[in-house]
Write a protein that holds these residues in place. Structure first.
Motif, PDB file in Angstrom:
ATOM      1  N   GLU A   1      49.650   8.934 -32.077  1.00 55.57           N
ATOM      2  CA  GLU A   1      49.942   9.997 -33.027  1.00 55.57           C
ATOM      3  C   GLU A   1      51.342  10.545 -32.801  1.00 55.57           C
ATOM      4  O   GLU A   1      51.838  10.577 -31.678  1.00 55.57           O
ATOM      5  CB  GLU A   1      48.946  11.154 -32.904  1.00 55.57           C
TER       6      GLU A   1
ATOM      7  N   GLY B   1      54.356  13.457 -34.930  1.00 53.78           N
ATOM      8  CA  GLY B   1      54.645  14.333 -36.047  1.00 53.78           C
ATOM      9  C   GLY B   1      54.220  15.766 -35.872  1.00 53.78           C
ATOM     10  O   GLY B   1      54.504  16.604 -36.742  1.00 53.78           O
TER      11      GLY B   1
ATOM     12  N   LYS C   1      53.571  16.500 -41.450  1.00 52.36           N
ATOM     13  CA  LYS C   1      52.948  15.219 -41.733  1.00 52.36           C
ATOM     14  C   LYS C   1      52.767  14.467 -40.423  1.00 52.36           C
ATOM     15  O   LYS C   1      53.737  14.143 -39.743  1.00 52.36           O
ATOM     16  CB  LYS C   1      53.789  14.386 -42.699  1.00 52.36           C
TER      17      LYS C   1
ATOM     18  N   THR D   1      51.469  11.215 -38.171  1.00 47.28           N
ATOM     19  CA  THR D   1      51.424   9.770 -38.270  1.00 47.28           C
ATOM     20  C   THR D   1      50.575   9.207 -37.142  1.00 47.28           C
ATOM     21  O   THR D   1      50.653   9.674 -36.006  1.00 47.28           O
ATOM     22  CB  THR D   1      52.841   9.175 -38.189  1.00 47.28           C
ATOM     23  N   CYS D   2      49.767   8.222 -37.454  1.00 45.54           N
ATOM     24  CA  CYS D   2      49.011   7.482 -36.459  1.00 45.54           C
ATOM     25  C   CYS D   2      49.374   6.022 -36.594  1.00 45.54           C
ATOM     26  O   CYS D   2      48.993   5.367 -37.576  1.00 45.54           O
ATOM     27  CB  CYS D   2      47.507   7.691 -36.652  1.00 45.54           C
TER      28      CYS D   2
ATOM     29  N   TRP E   1      40.859  11.392 -38.695  1.00 41.55           N
ATOM     30  CA  TRP E   1      41.606  12.395 -37.959  1.00 41.55           C
ATOM     31  C   TRP E   1      40.629  13.440 -37.435  1.00 41.55           C
ATOM     32  O   TRP E   1      39.764  13.921 -38.172  1.00 41.55           O
ATOM     33  CB  TRP E   1      42.642  13.100 -38.837  1.00 41.55           C
TER      34      TRP E   1
ATOM     35  N   ARG F   1      46.708   5.925 -45.818  1.00 39.43           N
ATOM     36  CA  ARG F   1      47.012   4.841 -44.890  1.00 39.43           C
ATOM     37  C   ARG F   1      47.883   3.812 -45.580  1.00 39.43           C
ATOM     38  O   ARG F   1      47.814   3.627 -46.801  1.00 39.43           O
ATOM     39  CB  ARG F   1      45.734   4.205 -44.324  1.00 39.43           C
TER      40      ARG F   1
ATOM     41  N   THR G   1      49.528   2.071 -40.430  1.00 41.62           N
ATOM     42  CA  THR G   1      49.724   3.478 -40.138  1.00 41.62           C
ATOM     43  C   THR G   1      48.823   4.349 -41.004  1.00 41.62           C
ATOM     44  O   THR G   1      48.652   4.078 -42.194  1.00 41.62           O
ATOM     45  CB  THR G   1      51.191   3.873 -40.366  1.00 41.62           C
TER      46      THR G   1
ATOM     47  N   TYR H   1      48.193   8.472 -42.079  1.00 45.97           N
ATOM     48  CA  TYR H   1      48.933   9.716 -42.162  1.00 45.97           C
ATOM     49  C   TYR H   1      47.996  10.882 -42.443  1.00 45.97           C
ATOM     50  O   TYR H   1      46.916  10.723 -43.003  1.00 45.97           O
ATOM     51  CB  TYR H   1      49.970   9.663 -43.281  1.00 45.97           C
TER      52      TYR H   1
ATOM     53  N   GLN I   1      48.921  14.425 -44.236  1.00 44.37           N
ATOM     54  CA  GLN I   1      49.825  15.406 -44.803  1.00 44.37           C
ATOM     55  C   GLN I   1      49.133  16.753 -44.787  1.00 44.37           C
ATOM     56  O   GLN I   1      48.055  16.908 -45.362  1.00 44.37           O
ATOM     57  CB  GLN I   1      50.198  15.026 -46.237  1.00 44.37           C
TER      58      GLN I   1
ATOM     59  N   CYS J   1      43.882  10.725 -33.844  1.00 41.63           N
ATOM     60  CA  CYS J   1      43.340   9.722 -34.749  1.00 41.63           C
ATOM     61  C   CYS J   1      42.318   8.873 -34.008  1.00 41.63           C
ATOM     62  O   CYS J   1      42.333   8.758 -32.785  1.00 41.63           O
ATOM     63  CB  CYS J   1      44.434   8.862 -35.386  1.00 41.63           C
TER      64      CYS J   1
END
Length: 116
Positions: free
Chosen positions: A6, A8, A19, A21-22, A36, A72, A78, A80, A82, A96
């Motif tokens: 992860e 961000g 936002k 990110t994974c 998540w 995704r 990846t 995400y 948001q 994640c």
């Protein structure tokens, strides 16, 4: 070897956005749903959002529905998250997760702090 990383997280004021990110590796990304989770101080780790293997189906915890969006990207392996209109109660470590046929994998987490 499944790996989830992860990134961000950070500090934002109430009402702000982040936002997450994974980045995933070690499995066929498009085969499995992912999720998540978050864990706030003194709280149990709780599901925030999930997304199907294709990205078509998404679910959200009541507390974040309408503010958070999970997505995704198959090409980037990846997922995400948001996060809009952040509230102090969103403060937590965000993780994640994926469950493959052989294991459940978690990322290391990324800290989100919402305060003024």
């Amino acid at each position: 070897q499944v790996q989830l990383v992860e990134s961000g997280g950070g500090w934002v004021q109430p009402g702000g956005t982040l936002k997450l990110t994974c980045a995933a590796s070690g499995f066929t990304f498009s085969t499995y749903p992912m999720s998540w989770y978050r864990q706030a101080p003194g709280k149990e780790r709780a599901l925030v959002a999930s997304i199907s293997s294709t990205g078509v189906s998404k679910t959200y915890a009541d507390s974040v529905r309408g503010r958070f969006t999970v997505s995704r990207d198959k090409g980037k392996n990846t997922m995400y998250l948001q996060m809009n209109s952040l509230k102090p109660e969103d403060t937590a470590v965000y993780y994640c997760r994926v469950m493959t046929t052989t294991a459940v994998a978690w990322g290391q987490g990324t800290q989100v702090t919402v305060s003024s």
